[in-house]
Design a protein around this motif. Structure first.
Motif, PDB file in Angstrom:
ATOM      1  N   ALA A 211       0.832  -1.201   0.000  1.00  0.00           N
ATOM      2  CA  ALA A 211       0.000   0.000   0.000  1.00  0.00           C
ATOM      3  C   ALA A 211       0.867   1.253   0.000  1.00  0.00           C
TER       4      ALA A 211
ATOM      5  N   ALA B 293       2.534   1.766  -3.301  1.00  0.00           N
ATOM      6  CA  ALA B 293       1.636   2.201  -4.360  1.00  0.00           C
ATOM      7  C   ALA B 293       1.413   3.709  -4.370  1.00  0.00           C
TER       8      ALA B 293
ATOM      9  N   HIS C 158      -7.028   3.828   4.375  1.00  0.00           N
ATOM     10  CA  HIS C 158      -6.608   4.373   3.079  1.00  0.00           C
ATOM     11  C   HIS C 158      -5.307   5.134   3.283  1.00  0.00           C
TER      12      HIS C 158
ATOM     13  N   ALA D  15      -4.353   3.939  -1.951  1.00  0.00           N
ATOM     14  CA  ALA D  15      -4.321   2.496  -1.721  1.00  0.00           C
ATOM     15  C   ALA D  15      -5.207   2.182  -0.524  1.00  0.00           C
ATOM     16  N   ARG D  16      -5.915   1.070  -0.598  1.00  0.00           N
ATOM     17  CA  ARG D  16      -6.837   0.659   0.451  1.00  0.00           C
ATOM     18  C   ARG D  16      -6.425  -0.696   0.984  1.00  0.00           C
ATOM     19  N   THR D  17      -6.501  -0.849   2.297  1.00  0.00           N
ATOM     20  CA  THR D  17      -6.224  -2.141   2.907  1.00  0.00           C
ATOM     21  C   THR D  17      -7.070  -2.293   4.157  1.00  0.00           C
TER      22      THR D  17
ATOM     23  N   THR E 253      -7.014   0.453  -5.075  1.00  0.00           N
ATOM     24  CA  THR E 253      -5.658   0.975  -5.230  1.00  0.00           C
ATOM     25  C   THR E 253      -5.503   1.484  -6.661  1.00  0.00           C
TER      26      THR E 253
END
Length: 374
Positions: free
Chosen positions: A137, A140, A167, A179-181, A363
Motif C-alpha cells: 500500500a 503504491a 486508506h 491504496a486501500r487495505t 488501489t
C-alpha cells in the motif's frame, strides 16, 4: 549550418521543442533534407532560438512570438517594442486581477470552517494489519508525495482510518495515488493523520517480514511497530485536501495494457516537450496516448518518421488524445506492481488518466493531463 541536435544543445531548446516550433511556424529550419527529413539551421537562427526561449519563459503567446521573431532583425523595431509592452501590460493586469481574487478567497477562508470529517477527530488511533498488506500500500502511493516547500501539507502520506479500513493517500497536485487495505482495532470515528515522507520511508523499511504491524497515533505523534522494531515521529500539523472529492470522476473508457510492453513503448516512443510556466518546474517530456479500435493503447507521435504516430489521421485512432508526463506515468506503472493494468481515459483530454489494478479497485493513481495545444 547546425543540425537539430547542435541547435538544441546551443540554444537550450530540446529537440522535440524545435520540432514543435517548426510545425507551429515559429522557428522554421533554413533547410530540410528532402530525402531524410533532417532539419538544418542557419547560424543566425541560434539568436532567434535563444530569443524564443526568453519569450516563452515570459509566457508570451505563440501568435505574438511569430511577429517578434519576424521583426527582431528589421530596421524598424516599433512593432517588437509594442508587442513586448502589450504583453507586459497583460501580465501586470492578470497579476492585479489574481491578487484581487486571492484576497477575496482568503477572506472567505477566514470566515468558514472546512473540516475534513463531520465528527471531530480525537487524535487517537490504534490498529493492526499485516505487514504484507501495508508494505505494498505504501509502495503504491509513495511516488506521488509532493516536494514543494510552499505546500508542506502535501509532503507526506495521509493515513485515513475509518472502521476496519485504512486508506493511504499521496498527491503533489499533478498526480494522486490511493491504496486501500483492511485493518482491525479502530472502533472510533474517522481519523486521519499526515505522516511526513522520511518517516513513511522509515516505516516501510520495517515491513520486510510477514508478521503483524501496529499503527498508532497519540496526539501529534505517530508510531509503527513491526516485530521488535519501531519507527516513531511527529505527524505534519496540516490539513490534507479531501481526496474523496478528487477521485469522484465519471466512468471512463478502460483499456487493459501489458505493462512490460507498454513501458517499452513509452521509453522508446516519441515525446513532446511541455514548457511549464510555473516557477520551479522545468520543461518535461510528454507522451501522447491514444487508442485504436481493437482496444490497444498507442504512444503516438506528431512528427515525421515516428511509425505508428503517422497513423493518427487514418481513422483508426480515437478522436481524443491525452498527453501525460512520461516520467510520472512510468512511476505510476512501477508503483502499481502488476504486469497487467487498466488505463482509464476520461471523457475528454482534460480529464485525469487513471491507472488501476485489474484485481484491486481500491488501489489506483490519477495523472493530470498535460495540455497538448499551445
Amino acid at each position: 549550418m547546425r543540425s537539430i541536435g547542435e541547435m538544441a544543445r546551443d540554444s537550450g531548446l530540446g529537440v522535440s521543442a524545435l520540432r514543435f516550433y517548426d510545425r507551429a511556424g515559429v522557428l522554421i529550419p533554413a533547410r530540410v533534407d528532402p530525402g531524410t527529413g533532417y532539419r538544418w539551421y542557419a547560424a543566425e537562427q541560434l539568436d532567434e532560438a535563444r530569443l524564443l526561449v526568453r519569450l516563452r519563459r515570459a509566457a508570451m503567446p505563440l501568435a505574438d512570438i511569430r511577429l517578434v521573431l519576424a521583426g527582431w532583425s528589421g530596421a524598424d523595431t516599433d512593432l517588437v517594442r509594442r508587442l513586448l509592452e502589450a504583453h507586459l501590460r497583460r501580465l501586470e493586469q492578470g497579476l492585479t486581477e489574481a491578487r484581487s481574487e486571492f484576497s477575496t478567497l482568503r477572506a472567505l477562508l477566514d470566515h468558514r470552517e472546512n473540516p475534513m470529517t463531520a465528527s471531530p477527530p480525537t487524535g487517537t488511533v490504534h490498529l493492526s494489519l499485516p505487514a504484507s498488506a501495508l508494505a505494498p500500500a505504501l509502495d503504491a502511493v509513495r511516488f506521488a508525495v509532493g516536494e514543494d516547500p510552499e505546500l508542506p501539507m502535501l509532503g507526506g502520506v495521509l493515513f485515513d482510518v475509518e472502521g476496519d479500513v485504512l486508506h493511504v493517500v499521496a498527491t503533489d497536485r499533478y498526480r494522486l495515488a490511493v491504496a486501500r487495505t483492511d485493518a482491525v482495532g479502530h472502533a472510533g470515528s474517522r481519523e486521519h493523520v499526515i505522516v511526513p515522507a522520511p518517516l513513511v520511508d522509515a516505516m516501510r523499511a520495517l515491513l520486510a517480514d510477514d508478521g503483524a504491524a501496529h499503527f498508532a497515533v497519540e496526539g501529534d505523534r505517530v508510531t509503527l511497530e513491526a516485530g521488535e522494531r519501531e519507527a516513531s515521529g511527529r505527524c505534519l500539523a496540516h490539513e490534507f485536501p479531501d481526496y474523496r472529492r478528487l477521485v469522484q470522476l465519471p466512468p471512463g473508457r478502460r483499456f487493459v495494457v501489458d505493462v512490460p510492453a507498454f513501458r517499452q513503448a513509452l521509453e522508446a516512443g516519441p515525446v513532446r516537450v511541455a514548457e511549464e510556466r510555473e516557477p520551479g518546474r522545468s520543461a518535461r517530456d510528454v507522451s501522447v496516448l491514444t487508442t485504436v479500435d481493437d482496444g490497444t493503447v498507442i504512444v503516438c507521435g506528431d512528427d515525421e518518421g515516428n511509425g505508428d504516430g503517422n497513423r493518427a489521421g487514418d481513422g483508426g485512432f480515437d478522436s481524443n488524445r491525452i498527453g501525460v508526463d512520461r516520467g510520472f506515468l512510468l512511476d505510476a506503472l512501477d508503483a502499481a506492481g502488476r504486469d497487467r493494468l487498466v488505463l482509464e481515459f476520461g471523457a475528454s483530454p482534460t480529464a485525469p488518466l487513471a491507472i488501476r489494478r485489474t484485481d484491486d479497485e481500491g488501489t489506483f493513481s490519477l495523472l493530470m493531463p498535460v495540455r497538448l495545444d499551445d
